[in-house]
Design an enzyme around this catalytic site. Structure first.
Site, PDB file in Angstrom:
ATOM      1  N   GLY A  41     -48.290 -43.644  11.536  1.00 21.22           N
ATOM      2  CA  GLY A  41     -48.986 -44.612  12.385  1.00 21.22           C
ATOM      3  C   GLY A  41     -49.498 -43.858  13.597  1.00 21.22           C
ATOM      4  O   GLY A  41     -48.751 -43.101  14.228  1.00 21.22           O
ATOM      5  N   GLY A  43     -50.282 -44.626  16.625  1.00 23.71           N
ATOM      6  CA  GLY A  43     -49.615 -44.854  17.912  1.00 23.71           C
ATOM      7  C   GLY A  43     -48.280 -44.126  17.967  1.00 23.71           C
ATOM      8  O   GLY A  43     -48.006 -43.360  18.896  1.00 23.71           O
ATOM      9  N   ALA A  44     -47.438 -44.368  16.958  1.00 22.35           N
ATOM     10  CA  ALA A  44     -46.108 -43.741  16.946  1.00 22.35           C
ATOM     11  C   ALA A  44     -46.241 -42.222  16.879  1.00 22.35           C
ATOM     12  O   ALA A  44     -45.481 -41.503  17.546  1.00 22.35           O
ATOM     13  CB  ALA A  44     -45.307 -44.261  15.756  1.00 22.35           C
ATOM     14  N   GLU A 141     -55.686 -48.860  15.357  1.00 23.23           N
ATOM     15  CA  GLU A 141     -54.953 -49.509  14.259  1.00 23.23           C
ATOM     16  C   GLU A 141     -54.279 -50.784  14.762  1.00 23.23           C
ATOM     17  O   GLU A 141     -53.352 -51.291  14.148  1.00 23.23           O
ATOM     18  CB  GLU A 141     -53.924 -48.542  13.651  1.00 23.23           C
ATOM     19  CG  GLU A 141     -54.598 -47.415  12.878  1.00 23.23           C
ATOM     20  CD  GLU A 141     -53.636 -46.419  12.268  1.00 23.23           C
ATOM     21  OE1 GLU A 141     -54.044 -45.722  11.336  1.00 23.23           O
ATOM     22  OE2 GLU A 141     -52.481 -46.306  12.733  1.00 23.23           O
ATOM     23  N   GLY A 214     -62.369 -30.546  14.202  1.00 22.49           N
ATOM     24  CA  GLY A 214     -61.405 -29.940  13.275  1.00 22.49           C
ATOM     25  C   GLY A 214     -61.132 -28.490  13.626  1.00 22.49           C
ATOM     26  O   GLY A 214     -60.869 -28.150  14.788  1.00 22.49           O
ATOM     27  N   ASP A 238     -50.696 -29.352   5.995  1.00 20.17           N
ATOM     28  CA  ASP A 238     -51.034 -30.783   5.938  1.00 20.17           C
ATOM     29  C   ASP A 238     -51.728 -31.155   7.261  1.00 20.17           C
ATOM     30  O   ASP A 238     -51.131 -30.996   8.329  1.00 20.17           O
ATOM     31  CB  ASP A 238     -49.726 -31.577   5.761  1.00 20.17           C
ATOM     32  CG  ASP A 238     -49.933 -33.084   5.685  1.00 20.17           C
ATOM     33  OD1 ASP A 238     -51.084 -33.540   5.767  1.00 20.17           O
ATOM     34  OD2 ASP A 238     -48.921 -33.798   5.538  1.00 20.17           O
ATOM     35  N   ASP A 244     -53.634 -36.843  16.139  1.00 17.59           N
ATOM     36  CA  ASP A 244     -52.651 -37.506  17.008  1.00 17.59           C
ATOM     37  C   ASP A 244     -51.988 -36.493  17.933  1.00 17.59           C
ATOM     38  O   ASP A 244     -51.761 -36.768  19.120  1.00 17.59           O
ATOM     39  CB  ASP A 244     -51.590 -38.215  16.156  1.00 17.59           C
ATOM     40  CG  ASP A 244     -52.201 -39.315  15.309  1.00 17.59           C
ATOM     41  OD1 ASP A 244     -53.176 -39.936  15.775  1.00 17.59           O
ATOM     42  OD2 ASP A 244     -51.739 -39.541  14.183  1.00 17.59           O
ATOM     43  N   ASN A 268     -55.483 -28.057  21.690  1.00 22.59           N
ATOM     44  CA  ASN A 268     -55.879 -27.334  20.473  1.00 22.59           C
ATOM     45  C   ASN A 268     -54.707 -26.540  19.913  1.00 22.59           C
ATOM     46  O   ASN A 268     -54.520 -26.466  18.690  1.00 22.59           O
ATOM     47  CB  ASN A 268     -57.012 -26.347  20.789  1.00 22.59           C
ATOM     48  CG  ASN A 268     -58.374 -27.001  20.777  1.00 22.59           C
ATOM     49  OD1 ASN A 268     -58.517 -28.145  20.335  1.00 22.59           O
ATOM     50  ND2 ASN A 268     -59.382 -26.297  21.259  1.00 22.59           N
TER      51      ASN A 268
HETATM   52  O1  RIB Z   1     -53.420 -40.094  12.118  1.00 23.55           O
HETATM   53  C1  RIB Z   1     -52.551 -40.003  11.030  1.00 23.55           C
HETATM   54  C2  RIB Z   1     -51.975 -41.334  10.723  1.00 23.55           C
HETATM   55  O2  RIB Z   1     -53.004 -42.179  10.284  1.00 23.55           O
HETATM   56  C3  RIB Z   1     -50.959 -41.323   9.609  1.00 23.55           C
HETATM   57  O3  RIB Z   1     -49.653 -41.060  10.050  1.00 23.55           O
HETATM   58  C4  RIB Z   1     -51.110 -42.682   9.006  1.00 23.55           C
HETATM   59  O4  RIB Z   1     -50.107 -43.567   9.384  1.00 23.55           O
HETATM   60  C5  RIB Z   1     -52.482 -43.174   9.448  1.00 23.55           C
HETATM   61  O5  RIB Z   1     -52.384 -44.297  10.162  1.00 23.55           O
END
Ligand code: RIB
EC number: 2.7.1.15
Length: 296
Positions: A41, A43-44, A141, A214, A238, A244, A268
């Site tokens: 998520g 936010g988390a 989201e 990117g 990954d 985030d 960065n």
């Molecule tokens: O930005 C990555 C996140 O986007 C993932 O953890 C997934 O939950 C999606 O919401």
């Protein structure tokens, strides 16, 4: 350095991650290789990344009253994120993200679930906390009206807002004007500034619009000219959560009082380290790891 107080208003979800040699075409079934559930998520993820980098982080979000909700909350707490404003919503499922990792990149379908209950009224319940913050961070989201109301609240209380406009959607000009920082990737920037040359958009919003590219780095306008702050080359495992991590690291550094260039370099470096581990949060670095990485 000052420990900044940051509130993250946003989603918290469980990521259901499948690895596969290739992603299926429409109507096709392919055999995958592995399946994992890991906390995610946007936010988390941003809250956890900022906490690992040393910020005092408060999450404002919602989880379902299910096993994922409990796991999401435990994970936030174990990463040092304050969860007094993470509410379990009855009769709702926690948000989930259905992720395919294939051919060196991810594809994601997000089901918002309880994240839809991060409403403007819920955000207002945290007003006394928000007023004390050095920075407020939000993504997309959560409901659109929450982003708009948060932009208005931040403007009213004089706390800078970092809006990460992901996933992409058009947003009102008022939100663009009231945010202190906007961090779209190139695709999201194309939607936000439809019909405009991105270099024109950058010069219209100096030191505010930060377009991530990117592996190439991040582009912004410093008031005199366009700048590209290059990324750091690494071996990618990954890419989920890299954006985030970038946002959290930039937010932490700028709220600490670092200048724009230093903050972007820090962000960065943190993002480049995050892609070396599996899962959105698996590779998110600690402060020491970023500092060591910058010194290399
Ligand atoms: O930005 C990555 C996140 O986007 C993932 O953890 C997934 O939950 C999606 O919401």
């Amino acid at each position: 350095m000052k420990k900044p107080k940051i509130a993250v208003i946003g989603s918290s979800s469980m990521d259901l991650v499948v690895t596969s040699k290739r992603r299926p075409l429409a109507g096709e079934t392919v055999l995958g290789e592995t399946f994992e559930t890991v906390p995610g998520g946007k936010g988390a993820n941003q809250a956890v990344a900022a906490a690992r980098l040393g910020a005092d982080v408060h999450m404002i979000g919602c989880v379902g009253d299910d096993a994922y909700g409990k796991e999401i909350l435990d994970n936030l707490k174990s990463n040092g994120v304050k969860t007094g404003y993470v509410k379990p919503v009855t009769h709702q499922k926690s948000g989930t993200a259905h992720i395919i990792l294939a051919e060196g990149d991810n594809s994601i379908v997000v089901v918002k679930g309880a994240n839809d209950f991060v409403t403007p009224d819920y955000v207002k319940e945290a007003m006394s906390l928000l007023k004390e913050c050095d920075l407020i961070m939000i993504q997309q989201e959560v409901p659109e009206e929450t982003v708009l109301e948060t932009a208005r609240l931040c403007d009213e209380i004089g706390v800078p807002l970092l809006l990460n406009p992901a996933p992409a959607r058009e947003i009102p000009d008022e939100v663009i004007e009231k945010a202190a920082y906007l961090t779209p990737n190139e695709h999201e920037a194309g939607i936000l500034f439809k019909g405009q040359e991105l270099s024109k958009a950058l010069s219209n919003y100096p030191n505010k619009l930060l377009i991530t590219e990117g592996a190439a780095g991040v582009r912004y306008h410093d008031g005199s000219r366009e700048q590209l702050i290059p990324s750091f080359p690494v071996k990618v495992v990954d890419t989920t959560g890299a954006g985030d991590t970038f946002n959290a690291a930039f937010g932490t550094a700028i709220a600490e009082g670092q200048n724009m260039k230093e903050s972007l370099r820090f962000a960065n470096r943190a993002a480049s380290l995050s892609v070396t581990g599996f899962g959105a949060q698996g590779g998110m670095p600690t402060r020491d790891e970023v500092e060591r990485g910058l010194a290399e």
